[in-house]
Scaffold this motif. Sequence first.
Motif, PDB file in Angstrom:
ATOM      1  N   UNK A  71     -26.256  -9.248 -45.002  1.00 33.72           N
ATOM      2  CA  UNK A  71     -27.363  -9.231 -44.043  1.00 33.72           C
ATOM      3  C   UNK A  71     -27.807  -7.802 -43.737  1.00 33.72           C
ATOM      4  N   UNK A  72     -26.847  -6.890 -43.622  1.00 40.86           N
ATOM      5  CA  UNK A  72     -27.168  -5.484 -43.360  1.00 40.86           C
ATOM      6  C   UNK A  72     -27.974  -4.878 -44.500  1.00 40.86           C
ATOM      7  N   UNK A  73     -27.575  -5.172 -45.721  1.00 43.72           N
ATOM      8  CA  UNK A  73     -28.297  -4.666 -46.898  1.00 43.72           C
ATOM      9  C   UNK A  73     -29.729  -5.186 -46.917  1.00 43.72           C
ATOM     10  N   UNK A  74     -29.908  -6.463 -46.635  1.00 43.34           N
ATOM     11  CA  UNK A  74     -31.249  -7.055 -46.655  1.00 43.34           C
ATOM     12  C   UNK A  74     -32.131  -6.486 -45.544  1.00 43.34           C
ATOM     13  N   UNK A 109     -21.316  -4.590 -35.528  1.00 44.69           N
ATOM     14  CA  UNK A 109     -21.977  -3.425 -34.938  1.00 44.69           C
ATOM     15  C   UNK A 109     -22.842  -2.705 -35.974  1.00 44.69           C
ATOM     16  N   UNK A 110     -22.337  -2.567 -37.189  1.00 44.45           N
ATOM     17  CA  UNK A 110     -23.126  -1.942 -38.252  1.00 44.45           C
ATOM     18  C   UNK A 110     -24.413  -2.732 -38.478  1.00 44.45           C
ATOM     19  N   UNK A 111     -24.278  -4.057 -38.509  1.00 46.50           N
ATOM     20  CA  UNK A 111     -25.433  -4.922 -38.725  1.00 46.50           C
ATOM     21  C   UNK A 111     -26.446  -4.792 -37.593  1.00 46.50           C
ATOM     22  N   UNK A 112     -25.965  -4.819 -36.348  1.00 39.17           N
ATOM     23  CA  UNK A 112     -26.864  -4.715 -35.200  1.00 39.17           C
ATOM     24  C   UNK A 112     -27.572  -3.364 -35.189  1.00 39.17           C
ATOM     25  N   UNK A 113     -26.860  -2.294 -35.531  1.00 36.55           N
ATOM     26  CA  UNK A 113     -27.480  -0.966 -35.568  1.00 36.55           C
ATOM     27  C   UNK A 113     -28.571  -0.890 -36.636  1.00 36.55           C
ATOM     28  N   UNK A 114     -28.323  -1.520 -37.781  1.00 39.96           N
ATOM     29  CA  UNK A 114     -29.354  -1.565 -38.807  1.00 39.96           C
ATOM     30  C   UNK A 114     -30.551  -2.388 -38.327  1.00 39.96           C
ATOM     31  N   UNK A 116     -31.534  -2.641 -35.196  1.00 34.55           N
ATOM     32  CA  UNK A 116     -32.240  -1.795 -34.228  1.00 34.55           C
ATOM     33  C   UNK A 116     -33.067  -0.736 -34.942  1.00 34.55           C
ATOM     34  N   UNK A 117     -32.538  -0.197 -36.027  1.00 33.93           N
ATOM     35  CA  UNK A 117     -33.253   0.845 -36.769  1.00 33.93           C
ATOM     36  C   UNK A 117     -34.544   0.308 -37.384  1.00 33.93           C
ATOM     37  N   UNK A 118     -34.558  -0.972 -37.745  1.00 32.03           N
ATOM     38  CA  UNK A 118     -35.706  -1.553 -38.447  1.00 32.03           C
ATOM     39  C   UNK A 118     -36.660  -2.264 -37.490  1.00 32.03           C
ATOM     40  N   UNK A 119     -36.125  -2.963 -36.496  1.00 27.42           N
ATOM     41  CA  UNK A 119     -36.954  -3.802 -35.632  1.00 27.42           C
ATOM     42  C   UNK A 119     -36.956  -3.286 -34.194  1.00 27.42           C
ATOM     43  N   UNK A 120     -38.045  -3.572 -33.496  1.00 30.11           N
ATOM     44  CA  UNK A 120     -38.110  -3.275 -32.067  1.00 30.11           C
ATOM     45  C   UNK A 120     -37.036  -4.072 -31.336  1.00 30.11           C
ATOM     46  N   UNK A 121     -36.332  -3.388 -30.431  1.00 25.69           N
ATOM     47  CA  UNK A 121     -35.219  -4.012 -29.711  1.00 25.69           C
ATOM     48  C   UNK A 121     -35.265  -3.565 -28.252  1.00 25.69           C
ATOM     49  N   UNK A 122     -34.967  -4.445 -27.297  1.00 22.01           N
ATOM     50  CA  UNK A 122     -34.962  -4.046 -25.882  1.00 22.01           C
ATOM     51  C   UNK A 122     -34.026  -2.857 -25.633  1.00 22.01           C
ATOM     52  N   UNK A 123     -34.469  -1.891 -24.839  1.00 22.38           N
ATOM     53  CA  UNK A 123     -33.633  -0.705 -24.560  1.00 22.38           C
ATOM     54  C   UNK A 123     -32.261  -1.043 -23.982  1.00 22.38           C
ATOM     55  N   UNK A 152     -27.564   4.216 -35.974  1.00 21.43           N
ATOM     56  CA  UNK A 152     -28.222   4.035 -34.681  1.00 21.43           C
ATOM     57  C   UNK A 152     -28.757   5.336 -34.084  1.00 21.43           C
ATOM     58  N   UNK A 153     -27.966   6.404 -34.118  1.00 24.25           N
ATOM     59  CA  UNK A 153     -28.325   7.629 -33.409  1.00 24.25           C
ATOM     60  C   UNK A 153     -29.666   8.204 -33.827  1.00 24.25           C
ATOM     61  N   UNK A 154     -29.985   8.334 -35.119  1.00 22.09           N
ATOM     62  CA  UNK A 154     -31.316   8.855 -35.481  1.00 22.09           C
ATOM     63  C   UNK A 154     -32.465   7.973 -35.018  1.00 22.09           C
TER      64      UNK A 154
END
Length: 297
Positions: A71-74, A109-114, A116-123, A152-154
């Motif tokens: 899922x993270x790769x996709x 966590x890796x998946x969720x961070x990816x 967040x990096x791609x999609x808009x997410x609530x702060x 996530x950080x960038x």
Amino acid sequence: ALFRNAKVMQDVKVSALRLIIIPMFTKTLLANETSMVDKETLRSIMKDLLMGENSDLSYSESLRIELLHLSTVLIRFVGPDMMDHRKELIKFAWNHLKSDDLASKQWAYVNVCQFIEVYETPPKIILQVFVALLRTFQSESASLGRKALCILTPALPKRLQPRDLVKAVKWTKKIVYEDGHTTSQLIYIWTLITRHPAIFFPFRGSFLHRMIMSLSRLGLPPNCPFSNRRLAIDLAHLIIVWEERRREMMKARSREVNSVRGRCLSISVMCISLKHNITQTQYHSNTISLKTLYHSN
């Protein structure tokens, strides 16, 4: 067909994902060849793997980890094509954040961070994930935690408003000062900052004193690991780089101020000259008027 067949052992499915499917997708998508991953394939993956009935109950931890990896790769490579499945993707990953298995939880966590990096997410969710990751400094999970933070950080300046970014920095500072007595935690935070110096530069005042105090603690003990000494050198280098950048900014600001002062001075001189010319013109006009009046009389 392999994953829809309940008779196939889960170990076989795990091996298929780990050794064939995920490497194939990664290599193909890295080469920007997205033709093999069309919308029909994505729908099939979502339906058969991530949204299957009772999947959370029937999947082993090993299979869940590989599915999170897939899922993270996709999300990383074909995120725009997965827009219609955002709710299912985040639900699948979020459920695994509650897992008792540490590896499964960290891959979530890796998946969720990816995500967040791609999609808009609530702060609120972004800050919650960021703060949780700052505390995952235990040796058995630190590598995946660092991987998640590197994703996530960038993305924080892009996904957070300035006031929320300040909150993220304040949490980082809070953990440094409250849990900094734990060397592993301190190393974890300093490694994050040295990898993303531009993000923390505007907030350097919150960390510089603690950084300087950490140098001897990390680099001077005779039996300290080589990695700690290298981090101490990286911190010293970062402090110098930040100071050089601050001085460059001060010089640029000084040049800008001098330029503005120069323009203001030029405008002032022009105004004085114009006023002088107007005064001279009025004087000559008044003199001519008086002479005309005198001769008329």
